[in-house]
Enzyme design. Structure first.
Site, short mmCIF file in Angstrom:
data_model
loop_
_atom_site.label_atom_id
_atom_site.label_comp_id
_atom_site.label_asym_id
_atom_site.label_seq_id
_atom_site.Cartn_x
_atom_site.Cartn_y
_atom_site.Cartn_z
N ASP A 117 0.85 -1.20 0.00
CA ASP A 117 0.00 0.00 0.00
C ASP A 117 0.89 1.25 0.00
OD1 ASP A 117 0.96 -0.63 2.57
OD2 ASP A 117 -0.82 0.16 3.60
N HIS A 138 9.42 -0.10 9.17
CA HIS A 138 8.50 -1.25 9.23
C HIS A 138 8.65 -2.16 8.00
CE1 HIS A 138 6.23 0.73 12.48
NE2 HIS A 138 6.21 1.82 11.74
#
Ligand code: NOS
Length: 327
Positions: free
Chosen positions: A18, A250
């Site tokens: 995303d 992340h």
């Protein structure tokens, strides 16, 4: 006659993404990792809506000169068809890439949904495809629903998702990717596939400092330079939210777990996801060591691996090296 040892086969990887500033980092690191063959990107809502995720995935492949890699667009709604989505534009900018207003990509996604593409590739290369899932798990849940043999045919699913024994980042209970579609996450965690989950208990230890950022800025690598252009907003967000001058890595950390699993240590158990109430999106790990006095929602479910420690300096160094190294 001596023969040169042939290099080990590359791991086929699909990145479900995303994009997203840290997604862009992970995609570039993947493209620069000789251990991996990126066979496709699939897109999902999370940091941005799905249509923008597709546009950004195409744009990033164009920036890297890798338009040979197919992009399959993913779901626009949750697995339960909810249309009210939580989009983290306050983290990544309204364009998802640090508000740089890049021109639209010339390339187009393929004519297949993300879930259909995932199922197709798992069937084409049984046991050989690794999915690195960097957003909500909707596409993977749809793949599991589409093909009951998907869980056994996919090689491994490496998930950025969950907060194990620590607070979430959406609220004290939930990490953003799991919160984005908790029902999908529960389907995927219990589907029986070989799963390796990397939670924010791990990724919050892996920080790109201001010094590292300057090193990237000063390199001649087009990848590093591109990332330095988009990363400013991500630094601002971390200063506002966490009062830190670095950013959490992340997505690249999770990608590097697929490159070199020994950067982390793991424990194994059953993960279930809370799908309702104030702790919606909570990931609850059962180490399966205790025989409870009753059947629980965890009883008899397949186990997954969950990362518990990480060699954070080694992850940062490897990421930097991959971004800076010569073509
Ligand atoms: O506060 C937040 N809200 C929503 N998404 C976030 C937040 N912080 C980071 N991320 C994004 O969610 C994933 C990790 O949970 C990462 O993709 C990160 O960029």
């Amino acid at each position: 006659m001596s023969m040169a040892a042939s290099p080990p086969p590359k791991k086929k990887v699909i990145i479900d993404t995303d994009p997203g500033i840290d997604d862009a980092m992970a995609i570039f690191v993947a493209l620069r990792s000789p251990e991996l063959e990126v066979i496709g990107l699939t897109t999902i809502f999370g940091n941005v809506y799905t249509s923008l995720a597709t546009r950004n995935a195409l744009h990033l492949l164009e920036a890297a000169g890798r338009t040979d890699i197919p992009v399959a667009e993913g779901s626009h709604v949750t697995v339960k068809k909810a249309t009210k989505l939580r989009i983290a534009s306050f983290v990544h900018g309204s364009d998802g890439l640090g508000n740089q207003n890049f021109p639209p990509p010339a390339s187009k996604p393929i004519d297949q949904s993300a879930a259909a593409f995932l199922v197709e590739q798992a069937n084409l290369y049984p046991g050989q495809v690794t999915v690195v899932a960097l957003g909500p798990l909707t596409n993977l849940a749809l793949a599991v629903e589409l093909d009951p043999s998907f869980a056994s045919k996919i090689g491994q699913i490496v998930i950025l998702g969950g907060a194990y024994s620590v607070n979430g980042n959406v609220n004290p209970a939930a990490e953003a990717n799991i919160f984005g579609d908790p029902d999908a996450a529960d389907i995927v965690f219990t589907c029986g596939a070989d799963i390796l989950a990397v939670g924010i208990n791990i990724t919050h230890q892996v920080v790109l400092s201001d010094i590292d950022r300057k090193k990237l800025e000063q390199s001649d690598s087009k990848y590093a330079r591109y990332l330095c252009k988009i990363v400013g907003l991500y630094y601002d967000y971390h200063m506002d939210a966490y009062s830190t001058t670095g950013v959490y890595l992340h997505d690249p950390t999770t990608l590097l777990a697929a490159v070199n699993p020994s950067l982390m240590t793991y424990t194994e158990g059953v993960v279930r996801v809370q799908t309702e109430g104030i702790s919606k999106g909570l990931t609850v790990f059962d180490n399966t060591k205790k025989t409870y006095g009753e059947i629980t929602a965890w009883s008899g479910k397949p186990t997954v691996k969950v990362a518990v420690t990480v060699d954070a300096p080694a992850v940062v160094e490897l990421m930097m090296q991959r971004l800076i190294m010569d073509d």
